[in-house]
Design a protein around this motif. Structure first.
Motif, PDB file in Angstrom:
ATOM      1  N   ASP A 138      -9.451  31.143  -8.701  1.00 26.89           N
ATOM      2  CA  ASP A 138      -9.053  30.399  -9.894  1.00 26.89           C
ATOM      3  C   ASP A 138      -9.319  28.924  -9.662  1.00 26.89           C
ATOM      4  N   ARG A 139     -10.299  28.422 -10.359  1.00 29.88           N
ATOM      5  CA  ARG A 139     -10.650  27.004 -10.210  1.00 29.88           C
ATOM      6  C   ARG A 139      -9.460  26.095 -10.455  1.00 29.88           C
ATOM      7  N   ALA A 140      -8.565  26.509 -11.358  1.00 34.22           N
ATOM      8  CA  ALA A 140      -7.404  25.666 -11.653  1.00 34.22           C
ATOM      9  C   ALA A 140      -6.563  25.411 -10.401  1.00 34.22           C
ATOM     10  N   ARG A 141      -6.586  26.339  -9.476  1.00 40.64           N
ATOM     11  CA  ARG A 141      -5.784  26.199  -8.261  1.00 40.64           C
ATOM     12  C   ARG A 141      -6.396  25.221  -7.258  1.00 40.64           C
ATOM     13  N   ALA A 142      -7.675  24.913  -7.398  1.00 44.06           N
ATOM     14  CA  ALA A 142      -8.430  24.350  -6.277  1.00 44.06           C
ATOM     15  C   ALA A 142      -7.898  23.003  -5.784  1.00 44.06           C
ATOM     16  N   ALA A 143      -7.652  22.064  -6.697  1.00 41.99           N
ATOM     17  CA  ALA A 143      -7.259  20.725  -6.250  1.00 41.99           C
ATOM     18  C   ALA A 143      -5.944  20.785  -5.476  1.00 41.99           C
ATOM     19  N   PHE A 144      -4.990  21.543  -5.996  1.00 42.26           N
ATOM     20  CA  PHE A 144      -3.704  21.705  -5.306  1.00 42.26           C
ATOM     21  C   PHE A 144      -3.916  22.336  -3.931  1.00 42.26           C
ATOM     22  N   ASP A 145      -4.682  23.414  -3.896  1.00 42.05           N
ATOM     23  CA  ASP A 145      -4.891  24.105  -2.624  1.00 42.05           C
ATOM     24  C   ASP A 145      -5.570  23.200  -1.600  1.00 42.05           C
ATOM     25  N   HIS A 146      -6.464  22.360  -2.077  1.00 46.88           N
ATOM     26  CA  HIS A 146      -7.176  21.482  -1.143  1.00 46.88           C
ATOM     27  C   HIS A 146      -6.321  20.307  -0.690  1.00 46.88           C
ATOM     28  N   PHE A 147      -5.542  19.742  -1.602  1.00 49.83           N
ATOM     29  CA  PHE A 147      -4.938  18.441  -1.295  1.00 49.83           C
ATOM     30  C   PHE A 147      -3.456  18.477  -0.977  1.00 49.83           C
ATOM     31  N   ALA A 148      -2.691  19.333  -1.674  1.00 49.49           N
ATOM     32  CA  ALA A 148      -1.240  19.292  -1.485  1.00 49.49           C
ATOM     33  C   ALA A 148      -0.833  19.422  -0.013  1.00 49.49           C
ATOM     34  N   PRO A 149      -1.501  20.275   0.773  1.00 52.55           N
ATOM     35  CA  PRO A 149      -1.082  20.382   2.182  1.00 52.55           C
ATOM     36  C   PRO A 149      -1.243  19.084   2.958  1.00 52.55           C
TER      37      PRO A 149
ATOM     38  N   HIS B 285     -10.012  16.112   4.029  1.00 57.16           N
ATOM     39  CA  HIS B 285     -10.172  14.993   3.111  1.00 57.16           C
ATOM     40  C   HIS B 285      -9.327  13.800   3.526  1.00 57.16           C
ATOM     41  N   ALA B 286      -8.223  14.027   4.193  1.00 55.42           N
ATOM     42  CA  ALA B 286      -7.439  12.902   4.706  1.00 55.42           C
ATOM     43  C   ALA B 286      -8.251  12.151   5.767  1.00 55.42           C
ATOM     44  N   ASP B 287      -8.907  12.896   6.646  1.00 56.34           N
ATOM     45  CA  ASP B 287      -9.778  12.245   7.633  1.00 56.34           C
ATOM     46  C   ASP B 287     -10.826  11.382   6.943  1.00 56.34           C
ATOM     47  N   GLY B 288     -11.425  11.964   5.920  1.00 58.83           N
ATOM     48  CA  GLY B 288     -12.505  11.257   5.241  1.00 58.83           C
ATOM     49  C   GLY B 288     -12.000  10.022   4.511  1.00 58.83           C
ATOM     50  N   ALA B 289     -10.932  10.179   3.762  1.00 59.18           N
ATOM     51  CA  ALA B 289     -10.412   9.054   2.979  1.00 59.18           C
ATOM     52  C   ALA B 289      -9.885   7.954   3.896  1.00 59.18           C
ATOM     53  N   ASN B 290      -9.204   8.358   4.958  1.00 63.49           N
ATOM     54  CA  ASN B 290      -8.610   7.348   5.843  1.00 63.49           C
ATOM     55  C   ASN B 290      -9.667   6.529   6.575  1.00 63.49           C
ATOM     56  N   LEU B 291     -10.775   7.169   6.888  1.00 69.38           N
ATOM     57  CA  LEU B 291     -11.887   6.421   7.497  1.00 69.38           C
ATOM     58  C   LEU B 291     -12.234   5.200   6.651  1.00 69.38           C
ATOM     59  N   LEU B 292     -12.433   5.435   5.378  1.00 71.59           N
ATOM     60  CA  LEU B 292     -12.817   4.333   4.496  1.00 71.59           C
ATOM     61  C   LEU B 292     -11.653   3.383   4.267  1.00 71.59           C
ATOM     62  N   ALA B 293     -10.464   3.944   4.144  1.00 71.07           N
ATOM     63  CA  ALA B 293      -9.276   3.126   3.908  1.00 71.07           C
ATOM     64  C   ALA B 293      -9.066   2.132   5.062  1.00 71.07           C
ATOM     65  N   ASP B 294      -9.282   2.600   6.284  1.00 73.43           N
ATOM     66  CA  ASP B 294      -9.083   1.724   7.443  1.00 73.43           C
ATOM     67  C   ASP B 294     -10.020   0.513   7.393  1.00 73.43           C
ATOM     68  N   THR B 295     -11.257   0.757   6.929  1.00 72.09           N
ATOM     69  CA  THR B 295     -12.193  -0.372   6.902  1.00 72.09           C
ATOM     70  C   THR B 295     -11.875  -1.316   5.748  1.00 72.09           C
ATOM     71  N   LEU B 296     -11.236  -0.796   4.699  1.00 75.04           N
ATOM     72  CA  LEU B 296     -10.914  -1.628   3.538  1.00 75.04           C
ATOM     73  C   LEU B 296      -9.596  -2.388   3.706  1.00 75.04           C
ATOM     74  N   ALA B 297      -8.715  -1.845   4.533  1.00 78.40           N
ATOM     75  CA  ALA B 297      -7.351  -2.380   4.622  1.00 78.40           C
ATOM     76  C   ALA B 297      -7.302  -3.864   4.966  1.00 78.40           C
ATOM     77  N   PRO B 298      -8.112  -4.340   5.926  1.00 77.27           N
ATOM     78  CA  PRO B 298      -8.009  -5.776   6.265  1.00 77.27           C
ATOM     79  C   PRO B 298      -8.288  -6.682   5.075  1.00 77.27           C
ATOM     80  N   PHE B 299      -8.976  -6.141   4.090  1.00 75.48           N
ATOM     81  CA  PHE B 299      -9.349  -6.955   2.925  1.00 75.48           C
ATOM     82  C   PHE B 299      -8.521  -6.589   1.694  1.00 75.48           C
ATOM     83  N   ARG B 300      -7.511  -5.767   1.889  1.00 75.04           N
ATOM     84  CA  ARG B 300      -6.639  -5.321   0.800  1.00 75.04           C
ATOM     85  C   ARG B 300      -7.404  -4.497  -0.248  1.00 75.04           C
ATOM     86  N   GLY B 301      -8.485  -3.875   0.172  1.00 75.66           N
ATOM     87  CA  GLY B 301      -9.219  -2.975  -0.724  1.00 75.66           C
ATOM     88  C   GLY B 301      -8.622  -1.580  -0.694  1.00 75.66           C
ATOM     89  N   VAL B 302      -8.946  -0.808  -1.708  1.00 78.66           N
ATOM     90  CA  VAL B 302      -8.452   0.569  -1.775  1.00 78.66           C
ATOM     91  C   VAL B 302      -9.625   1.534  -1.872  1.00 78.66           C
TER      92      VAL B 302
END
Lengths: 702, 702
Positions: free
Chosen positions: A357-368, A320-337
């Motif tokens: 346990d679904r409750a665990r999912a977001a942490f397990d996916h993103f915290a690392p 997800h970092a790869d995915g988010a950063n792709l878009l972030a890089d294109t937005l950065a020159p325009f100060r978009g988020v």
């Protein structure tokens, strides 16, 4: 009557739109004063126009001095709203500016802040940027006559969070199941209808005005589930988005867009949407550039990726970092988020598997991945680990990613809290979340979302507004929209005070008597309504028990044997989800101290979250001394009775309110009474049939 | 390849339609003979054309003698099909006719019957009417070579029931929830698509041919829930119905139409649809006359009134007899009938109220009106008191209305029996119903439906056919359609023999080896499949436990707290519905002796209906010696295992069948395996959690 009638632009249909918290009377105090506005720019123009409209009604005057030079329409003034750059400043304003600089330093008001002072007979609002002046004006409106009373200030007002956004889950095309607005309970969309723009810019503008008046500064204009037509808003239908941006801009609202991660494939015709593919990166860069060519102040992208069937980087073996950063890089020159949603979990879970346990999912996916997200990525985290329930613990993701900008997402639309057929004032709930201290110290969730100097991810709400004449279906649900903005601006506000603020603005004193009764009754009905809702629905934090699909009304086992990961595990002996480290899913271990041990402990776990963290026998004794089963009976009888009392209270106001509004609320209260009794009876019957334990007070369980 | 390819008329789409039970090879025996057809009329022409087509393929010849005079194409013949009126009859036919007259009297064959004999080297089919000749032809096709073997007959064949109808729950417009076909699991409709006729008369004709070949003689072409567009089939869209009638007529199939009771209001613009209103009666009379002007052999109306939201006479304070007789009076001059459905109940019941019993509803509504219905009213009664469950008792209405023409309605489409994703051969179930003896004597349900001399209400099935290339989604579900027709013609047939008949026709011996394995395997898989389905779904006759709305897959409590009247009342101690007179709803009292006492008695009630009639503790011991709870576990483990065995058996046939058919069935079996395991686990887990009783054999319950 709405102010919309006074605006240019054709209305799509001749409905009387309720003015919500900006009825003409809310402007009586400013509209009867002599005001001076100093400064230039679109938003300063908005301030001037707002004052002019109020003065036309209440007999005041407005003078405007856009730049240096003599004041247009000189003479004494009661109210000055000035940009600090608007030299020379009138004497009282210059004095306030000097005090501000002395106390806080230059630039201390920021992009949206303002200073307020009452000096001599003049009320002064000072801002560094036009947006600050607009927020200052609405602050004076909120204060009403008291803004023109005793000397005060200078007080500095700055938003705690820079990003205060409402997400609209609005579809452009009517979705065959979800309709025009996914989880919308207020008619159609303000923006879209049957595949096209709704064609009512006046209504959109009114909406922006309401949002500005409570502190919101960003809107995402389409559903996070991006279907075929909605995907094209990014490219060949960008003009539709630009039109919305043009209408909202005068109120300082930026527009954001939900995009599909598969856009390079579905729109660009590329063979892949792999975030590390050069062609994909080039496509996003070119596409984003075109967006900013058309909408220079575009806010950025909102992405629901790899979630409930939406495309995402997992498809290409990327993070997800790869995915988010792709878009972030294109937005950065325009100060978009990019708002990247953390709502990622397995929605095809096997209910037989108690270890997942679904409750665990977001942490397990993103915290690392903490620290791997670009600075203009905002990770948008639902406030709880599940899904906008009436009671959940705070998401452990919020304490687990100190090197990531985090937004807290709340649901203003009442998907799980009565769908705007039930009175459920949610600000006390959001306030609890925002005041929660993950480490047991001064650091609150609100502080995490605010970040240093307000540069965190902010607060995001899923809007509850639609093209309903009352904006929100249930007229009293307007308070949730209002309170969302106010808490995003200042999460330390007391929800009860925000409620009174909303009541005061929305139901201003009129010629009729009984206004005190109106205010008192509304406060009584609404202030505790979330806890009432909690009482008659799923007990002790266990969540769900709603009808699958539409999520309205009770169905205790509705999700129990489904792939959605939302279980209560009730059997003849007990109920609840064991999420302990000792014997359960280990979810408690996602929290820092002290909560990892508090939640782990059957003794120390707060009652209201007991069944979220523990599977307990029906005879387990709560801190209040009652058993779990008796607590279930007690709260469900009490909750339904409280709703009956709400219904009776409302009758008191017959004749004191707009008849249309009174009728609408009465009809909804009738449904709430019916539904609360249904919840009471289904939950009680279910647990009586399972436990065999009769109600200690001998009340009827069907 | 379908025979459709050889027919005139453009196909809507170029799909290879499976020939079902009429593949070319089924005509090998008749197609290689010298045939003579004597008589005239549309259906005689159909007989001649069928033979001509078969002979063109297999080298036989057909001669036709439409009227008196020399035979066209003289010479020796192997097969004669002749109308008795076609004088002079060839010698062997005249002999058979004389024998028939001697044994049965003149007119003994009736409108659809025929006599079959093998005399000398000639096989003779004799009929009084053209429809009989067509049925006789298909009978010879079924017999294949054995029709041309040893001497036989003359045997008289006449349908037990005059009315053998399939109801199509097809919508003209696609319904937003129910789609093109309500409860359809075989693609779209054969008749309609997206608001218009489907435009494939060849497919409709093929359908009629299949129906004629199994004995069906009537079709209702639209859903009993009549929406706005469908209502208009009665008036300005009557041409669409006439076009269907024109295509089905050559196969002896009459068309009926579902109409809304509110037609005088919604179509006629009248202020009322009160059945006693003179204007209403005049409107229906005129409308019906126009229908017959256009479709002289129109069958009549089908009406679902005062049921699940449909309009009806209750709206006007009139009885169902008033309503039905209104329509019957207008149809009588044309010998049309009205099928009036007895499926009337309160679908907004309060689940808390244990005294109301949906099972009682049809009897309570209709039995008091016995004798009040006009002779051309057919009261169409679902076979069970609830709704097409895999197990129910027979509806007590069937024994309660001796002075009313009664039709028994079964559901060929597998709404509650696996939705054509599961193998579930239903003929054994229907056969049980038809053989049921309400008074414990010779009078069966089949006899009630047949009436005196076949003039009863007959058998009605909800069709399972659609525009799917295999007709029925699941290729093996064709057997249900076939068996429906065969049992309507002769309810005494053994369902296992009908199955073999279907297998023999549909999978004729080909050049490849392994045909015996195909026949044996199909028989093994299908013959017990309904009981297998029963084992892994709702136990002991309690019914439902399906997902609300779409009714597929398990949800034990799905309907437990709803207004639909379909409950099981499971608690920690026991399960089942007390419908006794002694302590329950009194439903058992709707039956005559012996059943009113058999069902009332906990000891004598058949196990398979125990929970339909009694609420019992989990420890209650069944006739087979196991407790109720252990029976639940045993049958659910066994049922799922039987499905796994079905799946394994199918693999044996790989390479022996058309690959497309083999693949389609394999995919559905995979789903059946998954779904049966889901049923097993949900039902077992539910009752284990409730009862706390472990499986005596220690198997895993999740």
């Amino acid at each position: 009557m709405s102010d919309a009638a006074a605006r240019p632009g054709p209305a799509a249909e001749p409905v009387d739109v309720h003015p919500a918290w900006l009825p003409p009377a809310a402007f009586r105090a400013v509209g009867s004063r002599r005001a001076l506005v100093c400064g230039a720019g679109t938003l300063v123009g908005t301030v001037r126009d707002e004052l002019a409209q109020a003065c036309a009604r209440y007999g005041g005057t407005v003078a405007w001095r856009p730049g240096p030079g003599p004041v247009d329409g000189t003479g004494d003034v009661d109210l000055v709203l000035a940009l600090t750059a608007a030299t020379p400043l009138p004497a009282p304003v210059a004095e306030v500016a000097a005090q501000c600089r002395r106390h806080h330093g230059a630039g201390a008001l920021g992009a949206e802040g303002f200073a307020l002072a009452r000096t001599g007979d003049v009320t002064v609002v000072l801002a560094e940027e036009p947006a600050g002046l607009l927020h200052g004006l609405f602050h004076v409106v909120r204060l009403g006559e008291s803004a023109f009373g005793a000397a005060r200030g200078p007080e500095r007002h700055r938003p705690a969070m820079r990003l205060r956004m409402l997400d609209h889950w609005d579809n452009v095309d009517v979705h065959p199941v979800m309709g025009q607005v996914e989880r919308g309970y207020a008619g159609g969309s303000i923006f879209w209808r049957d595949g096209s723009p709704r064609g009512d810019p006046a209504r959109v503008r009114d909406y922006g005005r309401l949002l500005a008046a409570c502190g919101v500064n960003a809107v995402s204009a389409n559903n996070v589930n991006v279907h075929a037509t909605e995907a094209r808003l990014l490219t060949d239908r960008l003009g539709d988005v630009a039109a919305i941006a043009d209408v909202l801009r005068p109120y300082g609202i930026r527009v954001h867009l939900s995009v599909t991660f598969a856009a390079p494939v579905v729109l660009g015709g590329l063979p892949t949407a792999d975030p590390l593919d050069a062609g994909v990166r080039a496509w996003w860069a070119a596409t984003t550039r075109q967006v900013y060519d058309r909408i220079p102040d575009f806010g950025g992208y909102v992405v629901k990726a790899d979630s409930e069937g939406q495309s995402g980087p997992f498809t290409y073996g990327r993070s997800h970092a790869d995915g988010a950063n792709l878009l972030a890089d294109t937005l950065a020159p325009f100060r978009g988020v990019v708002h990247w949603r953390a709502f990622v979990y397995d929605h095809r879970q096997d209910w037989r598997d108690r270890s997942t346990d679904r409750a665990r999912a977001a942490f397990d996916h993103f915290a690392p991945h903490d620290g791997r997200f670009a600075p203009n990525v905002v990770l948008q985290v639902k406030h709880g680990p599940m899904d906008f329930q009436a009671r959940e613990p705070v998401s452990p993701v919020l304490a687990a990613m100190p090197a990531t900008r985090l937004a807290v997402e709340v649901q203003v639309t009442q998907e799980y809290t009565g769908q705007q057929r039930h009175v459920c004032y949610l600000a006390p709930w959001w306030s609890e979340v925002l005041r929660f201290a993950p480490w047991g110290d001064h650091r609150t969730v609100a502080a995490l979302a605010a970040g240093d100097a307000g540069e965190g991810g902010g607060l995001v709400g899923v809007s509850n507004a639609g093209d309903d004449p009352f904006w929100t279906g249930h007229p009293l649900a307007q308070a949730n929209l209002y309170a969302f903005g106010r808490l995003a601006w200042d999460p330390r506000l007391d929800p009860a005070a925000v409620l009174d603020e909303w009541i005061g603005l929305t139901f201003p004193p009129g010629p009729a008597s009984g206004h005190d009764l109106v205010r008192r009754t509304l406060h009584e009905m609404m202030d505790g309504s979330w806890r009432t809702y909690e009482r008659y629905t799923a007990p002790l934090g266990v969540g769900f028990m709603v009808r699958p699909g539409h999520h309205y009304g009770p169905d205790v086992d509705g999700y129990e044997y489904t792939p959605w990961g939302t279980y209560h595990f009730a059997d003849r002996d007990g109920v609840g989800v064991d999420r302990t480290r000792a014997s359960g899913t280990g979810f408690t271990g996602q929290y820092p101290q002290p909560w990892r041990d508090v939640y782990e402990s059957l003794d120390r776990c707060p009652d209201e979250l007991l069944l979220f963290f523990h599977h307990v026998p029906y005879g387990h004794v709560l801190h209040d001394g009652s058993t779990v089963i008796q607590h279930i009976y007690n709260t469900h009888f009490a909750g339904a009775e409280e709703v009956a009392a709400l219904r009776r209270r409302w009758d008191r106001l017959d004749g004191l309110l707009d008849p249309g509004l009174h009728t609408r609320v009465r009809e909804r209260l009738d449904e709430q009474v019916r539904c609360a009794e249904e919840w009471r009876d289904q939950v009680n019957a279910y647990f009586f049939r399972k436990s065999g334990v009769p109600d200690a007070r001998g009340r009827r369980i069907p």
